[in-house]
Scaffold this motif. Structure first.
Motif, PDB file in Angstrom:
ATOM      1  N   VAL A  53      12.394 -36.168  13.396  1.00  0.00           N
ATOM      2  CA  VAL A  53      11.638 -36.645  12.243  1.00  0.00           C
ATOM      3  C   VAL A  53      11.563 -38.170  12.286  1.00  0.00           C
ATOM      4  CG1 VAL A  53      13.690 -36.720  10.730  1.00  0.00           C
ATOM      5  CG2 VAL A  53      11.407 -36.502   9.724  1.00  0.00           C
ATOM      6  N   VAL A  54      10.410 -38.724  11.949  1.00  0.00           N
ATOM      7  CA  VAL A  54      10.272 -40.173  11.832  1.00  0.00           C
ATOM      8  C   VAL A  54      10.695 -40.542  10.413  1.00  0.00           C
ATOM      9  CG1 VAL A  54       8.717 -42.151  11.971  1.00  0.00           C
ATOM     10  CG2 VAL A  54       8.426 -40.218  13.536  1.00  0.00           C
ATOM     11  N   ASN A  55      11.836 -41.190  10.299  1.00  0.00           N
ATOM     12  CA  ASN A  55      12.389 -41.465   8.974  1.00  0.00           C
ATOM     13  C   ASN A  55      13.087 -42.813   8.943  1.00  0.00           C
ATOM     14  OD1 ASN A  55      14.723 -40.919  10.445  1.00  0.00           O
ATOM     15  ND2 ASN A  55      15.606 -39.540   8.929  1.00  0.00           N
ATOM     16  N   ARG A  56      13.537 -43.169   7.750  1.00  0.00           N
ATOM     17  CA  ARG A  56      14.313 -44.390   7.572  1.00  0.00           C
ATOM     18  C   ARG A  56      15.488 -44.116   6.648  1.00  0.00           C
ATOM     19  NH1 ARG A  56      12.629 -50.656   6.596  1.00  0.00           N
ATOM     20  NH2 ARG A  56      14.769 -51.432   6.718  1.00  0.00           N
ATOM     21  N   ASN A  57      16.663 -44.572   7.037  1.00  0.00           N
ATOM     22  CA  ASN A  57      17.836 -44.547   6.161  1.00  0.00           C
ATOM     23  C   ASN A  57      17.818 -45.769   5.254  1.00  0.00           C
ATOM     24  OD1 ASN A  57      18.886 -42.211   7.236  1.00  0.00           O
ATOM     25  ND2 ASN A  57      20.845 -43.106   7.801  1.00  0.00           N
ATOM     26  N   ILE A  58      18.116 -45.566   3.983  1.00  0.00           N
ATOM     27  CA  ILE A  58      18.271 -46.681   3.054  1.00  0.00           C
ATOM     28  C   ILE A  58      19.586 -46.483   2.315  1.00  0.00           C
ATOM     29  CG2 ILE A  58      17.306 -47.930   1.085  1.00  0.00           C
ATOM     30  CD1 ILE A  58      14.538 -46.854   1.895  1.00  0.00           C
ATOM     31  N   ASN A  59      20.594 -47.271   2.673  1.00  0.00           N
ATOM     32  CA  ASN A  59      21.881 -47.240   1.988  1.00  0.00           C
ATOM     33  C   ASN A  59      21.857 -48.338   0.932  1.00  0.00           C
ATOM     34  OD1 ASN A  59      22.975 -46.778   5.281  1.00  0.00           O
ATOM     35  ND2 ASN A  59      23.075 -45.158   3.760  1.00  0.00           N
ATOM     36  N   PHE A  60      21.674 -47.941  -0.346  1.00  0.00           N
ATOM     37  CA  PHE A  60      21.314 -48.914  -1.369  1.00  0.00           C
ATOM     38  C   PHE A  60      22.483 -49.748  -1.875  1.00  0.00           C
ATOM     39  CE2 PHE A  60      21.906 -44.819  -3.519  1.00  0.00           C
ATOM     40  CZ  PHE A  60      22.855 -45.144  -4.488  1.00  0.00           C
ATOM     41  N   THR A  61      23.718 -49.318  -1.604  1.00  0.00           N
ATOM     42  CA  THR A  61      24.858 -50.158  -1.956  1.00  0.00           C
ATOM     43  C   THR A  61      26.055 -49.814  -1.085  1.00  0.00           C
ATOM     44  OG1 THR A  61      26.363 -50.886  -3.719  1.00  0.00           O
ATOM     45  CG2 THR A  61      25.663 -48.581  -3.789  1.00  0.00           C
ATOM     46  N   SER A  62      26.846 -50.851  -0.770  1.00  0.00           N
ATOM     47  CA  SER A  62      28.111 -50.641  -0.062  1.00  0.00           C
ATOM     48  C   SER A  62      29.291 -50.621  -1.015  1.00  0.00           C
ATOM     49  CB  SER A  62      28.316 -51.744   0.985  1.00  0.00           C
ATOM     50  OG  SER A  62      28.344 -53.020   0.366  1.00  0.00           O
ATOM     51  N   ARG A  63      29.026 -50.871  -2.292  1.00  0.00           N
ATOM     52  CA  ARG A  63      30.099 -50.824  -3.284  1.00  0.00           C
ATOM     53  C   ARG A  63      30.370 -49.373  -3.664  1.00  0.00           C
ATOM     54  NH1 ARG A  63      28.369 -55.820  -7.352  1.00  0.00           N
ATOM     55  NH2 ARG A  63      27.845 -57.307  -5.676  1.00  0.00           N
ATOM     56  N   CYS A  64      31.632 -49.055  -3.949  1.00  0.00           N
ATOM     57  CA  CYS A  64      31.969 -47.668  -4.243  1.00  0.00           C
ATOM     58  C   CYS A  64      33.319 -47.593  -4.938  1.00  0.00           C
ATOM     59  CB  CYS A  64      31.999 -46.842  -2.961  1.00  0.00           C
ATOM     60  SG  CYS A  64      32.225 -45.064  -3.239  1.00  0.00           S
ATOM     61  N   VAL A  65      33.394 -46.742  -5.952  1.00  0.00           N
ATOM     62  CA  VAL A  65      34.660 -46.519  -6.636  1.00  0.00           C
ATOM     63  C   VAL A  65      35.500 -45.451  -5.938  1.00  0.00           C
ATOM     64  CG1 VAL A  65      33.709 -47.230  -8.859  1.00  0.00           C
ATOM     65  CG2 VAL A  65      33.645 -44.802  -8.209  1.00  0.00           C
ATOM     66  N   GLY A  66      34.971 -44.872  -4.889  1.00  0.00           N
ATOM     67  CA  GLY A  66      35.702 -43.838  -4.162  1.00  0.00           C
ATOM     68  C   GLY A  66      36.865 -44.405  -3.364  1.00  0.00           C
ATOM     69  N   THR A  67      37.718 -43.493  -2.883  1.00  0.00           N
ATOM     70  CA  THR A  67      38.916 -43.899  -2.135  1.00  0.00           C
ATOM     71  C   THR A  67      39.021 -43.167  -0.807  1.00  0.00           C
ATOM     72  OG1 THR A  67      40.217 -42.217  -3.308  1.00  0.00           O
ATOM     73  CG2 THR A  67      40.178 -44.444  -4.255  1.00  0.00           C
ATOM     74  N   CYS A  68      37.904 -42.806  -0.215  1.00  0.00           N
ATOM     75  CA  CYS A  68      37.923 -42.022   1.021  1.00  0.00           C
ATOM     76  C   CYS A  68      38.595 -42.805   2.153  1.00  0.00           C
ATOM     77  CB  CYS A  68      36.506 -41.644   1.431  1.00  0.00           C
ATOM     78  SG  CYS A  68      35.656 -40.625   0.208  1.00  0.00           S
ATOM     79  N   GLY A  69      39.601 -42.205   2.767  1.00  0.00           N
ATOM     80  CA  GLY A  69      40.337 -42.885   3.824  1.00  0.00           C
ATOM     81  C   GLY A  69      39.609 -42.984   5.136  1.00  0.00           C
ATOM     82  N   ALA A 308      22.051 -26.923  20.261  1.00  0.00           N
ATOM     83  CA  ALA A 308      21.284 -27.785  19.362  1.00  0.00           C
ATOM     84  C   ALA A 308      19.794 -27.714  19.678  1.00  0.00           C
ATOM     85  CB  ALA A 308      21.770 -29.226  19.463  1.00  0.00           C
ATOM     86  N   ASN A 309      18.975 -27.896  18.646  1.00  0.00           N
ATOM     87  CA  ASN A 309      17.525 -27.887  18.847  1.00  0.00           C
ATOM     88  C   ASN A 309      16.823 -29.016  18.094  1.00  0.00           C
ATOM     89  OD1 ASN A 309      18.076 -26.345  16.285  1.00  0.00           O
ATOM     90  ND2 ASN A 309      15.836 -26.296  16.207  1.00  0.00           N
ATOM     91  N   ASP A 310      17.602 -29.948  17.531  1.00  0.00           N
ATOM     92  CA  ASP A 310      16.993 -31.036  16.766  1.00  0.00           C
ATOM     93  C   ASP A 310      17.769 -32.315  17.042  1.00  0.00           C
ATOM     94  OD1 ASP A 310      15.051 -31.781  14.459  1.00  0.00           O
ATOM     95  OD2 ASP A 310      16.970 -32.627  13.830  1.00  0.00           O
ATOM     96  N   LEU A 311      17.025 -33.419  17.219  1.00  0.00           N
ATOM     97  CA  LEU A 311      17.656 -34.715  17.501  1.00  0.00           C
ATOM     98  C   LEU A 311      17.715 -35.616  16.283  1.00  0.00           C
ATOM     99  CD1 LEU A 311      16.439 -35.819  21.054  1.00  0.00           C
ATOM    100  CD2 LEU A 311      18.760 -35.272  20.339  1.00  0.00           C
ATOM    101  N   GLY A 312      17.419 -35.084  15.095  1.00  0.00           N
ATOM    102  CA  GLY A 312      17.515 -35.905  13.892  1.00  0.00           C
ATOM    103  C   GLY A 312      16.350 -36.861  13.785  1.00  0.00           C
ATOM    104  N   GLY A 313      16.636 -38.076  13.295  1.00  0.00           N
ATOM    105  CA  GLY A 313      15.558 -38.996  12.980  1.00  0.00           C
ATOM    106  C   GLY A 313      15.592 -40.295  13.745  1.00  0.00           C
ATOM    107  N   THR A 314      14.507 -41.036  13.603  1.00  0.00           N
ATOM    108  CA  THR A 314      14.429 -42.380  14.192  1.00  0.00           C
ATOM    109  C   THR A 314      15.328 -43.348  13.431  1.00  0.00           C
ATOM    110  OG1 THR A 314      12.497 -42.811  12.794  1.00  0.00           O
ATOM    111  CG2 THR A 314      12.079 -42.041  15.034  1.00  0.00           C
ATOM    112  N   LEU A 315      15.578 -43.071  12.153  1.00  0.00           N
ATOM    113  CA  LEU A 315      16.516 -43.766  11.264  1.00  0.00           C
ATOM    114  C   LEU A 315      16.073 -45.160  10.840  1.00  0.00           C
ATOM    115  CD1 LEU A 315      20.008 -42.634  12.583  1.00  0.00           C
ATOM    116  CD2 LEU A 315      18.603 -41.637  10.789  1.00  0.00           C
TER     117      LEU A 315
END
Length: 376
Positions: A53-69, A308-315
């Motif tokens: 798929v021709v797509n774009r990732n948009i990570n709108f914030t790097s701030r987070c209240v989570g605590t994932c290790g 596998a049959n899909d390579l994901g996106g252009t990102l």
């Protein structure tokens, strides 16, 4: 000892009825025997087309209240994109003929559902045909809690705002034992399942992911895949399954592993995960996606012979894996993805988020006559 795949296991695989015991036997199968069988099931399920798929990732914030290790992306002094900045990125994606924007971010304190709805509505107002693939089950759960509404109501409002599909991320490993170690403040296994089920009931398809290679056992990986299969059996709302190897760099869980002499999963183990996923999910989830960002381009290409049959996106912009140590780039062109697919002896096909074909091939339509993208 005969380590070939037993005939009765093969028959159950064709019927989509493999058991936990079958999966344990598959773990003991010699790799190339496992890969061969997974590739046979892939051909039966989806043929020789490999999609992207021709797509774009948009990570709108790097701030987070989570605590994932396991997270190397969180930075509580980091950025928050304004709505104008998000729309500028969508505009760039549209100019590059992207059909999808994938939008996710950290969990912001005191930011409720209106914030998420505002993003979707602004995108749809300017680009009504752009597919909005956004907000993990954790983000929806968090927004619903902050807004004092049910998850069902949150999903209904997001659907009305124009949300098309959801990424099935935040799954990590669907085991509360594992989650207590790696992401104790994240939603529990049952809560993740319920958000996904509710999304499907609301008419919002999702993907499903599995982040493996940290503290989980082989048994817990199997149980995760079978849980995905059970959800799909009930709802039919999962578009693809995406195994994601854990990147053990720049995060507390990974640093502890490295001190103990354990590193990223070996390539053969990664490929076995793809193969077992194909076998256990046969007749249930058609599409198994491999991550070129996580695996690298060449191993991702070989995964096309392991189920596998899909390579994901252009990102176009990938921040989360990069921050955790992935060094395989943030962008691949459609031309290069098709080059990889041709090189694997398969037929490339551009798709949209729901796996319907779109447009003509970036390479084949223009350059096939010149031998571009074919093995000589």
């Amino acid at each position: 000892m005969d380590r070939r795949i037993p005939d009765d296991l093969i028959e159950r695989a064709y019927q989509g009825k493999n058991t936990k015991e079958d999966a344990r036997l598959l773990l003991q199968t010699p790799p190339f025997e496992l890969f061969r069988f997974a590739d046979e099931l892939r051909a039966l399920a989806v043929g020789d087309e490999v999609t992207y798929v021709v797509n774009r990732n948009i990570n709108f914030t790097s701030r987070c209240v989570g605590t994932c290790g396991f997270c190397a992306f969180r930075d509580n002094k980091g950025y928050i994109l304004s709505l104008e900045e998000i729309l500028a990125r969508v505009r760039e994606a549209a100019s590059a003929k992207a059909t999808e924007v994938c939008i996710q971010g950290g969990l912001l304190p005191d930011v409720g559902l209106d914030f998420y709805q505002g993003i979707v509505e602004a995108i749809k107002a300017e680009w009504p045909e752009m597919h909005v693939h956004a907000f993990s089950p954790m983000e929806v759960y968090h927004a619903a809690h902050i807004s004092g509404i049910t998850v069902k109501e949150a999903l209904s409002r997001l659907k009305k705002s124009g949300l098309d599909t959801m990424p099935g991320t935040a799954a990590e490993i669907l085991s509360d034992r594992v989650r207590e170690i790696i992401c104790p403040s994240k939603l529990r296994t049952g809560e993740w399942i319920e958000v996904v089920r509710q999304a499907h009931a609301t008419g919002i398809p999702t993907t499903a992911t599995m982040m493996y290679g940290h503290v989980e056992t082989p048994e817990e990986r199997i149980e995760h895949i079978l849980t995905v299969r059970e959800i799909q059996r009930e709802t039919g709302g999962i578009t693809e399954f995406v195994p994601l190897p854990f990147m053990p760099y720049n995060n507390p869980i990974g640093e502890k592993m490295i001190r103990e002499g354990r590193y990223a999963t070996p390539g053969t183990e990664d490929l076995k995960i793809y193969a077992i996923s194909r076998i256990l999910l046969h007749t249930h989830v058609e599409n198994i996606q491999t991550s070129w960002v996580k695996l690298g381009k060449k191993l991702a290409q070989f995964a096309l012979h392991c189920g596998a049959n899909d390579l994901g996106g252009t990102l176009m912009e990938e921040s989360i894996s990069k921050s955790a140590g992935a060094n395989n780039g943030e962008l691949l062109s459609a031309e290069e993805l098709e080059w990889m697919i041709h090189g694997a002896g398969r037929v490339p096909k551009e798709r949209n988020t729901l796996y319907r074909g779109v447009n003509k091939l970036a390479v084949s339509g223009r350059k096939k006559a010149a031998g571009y993208g074919t093995l000589q």
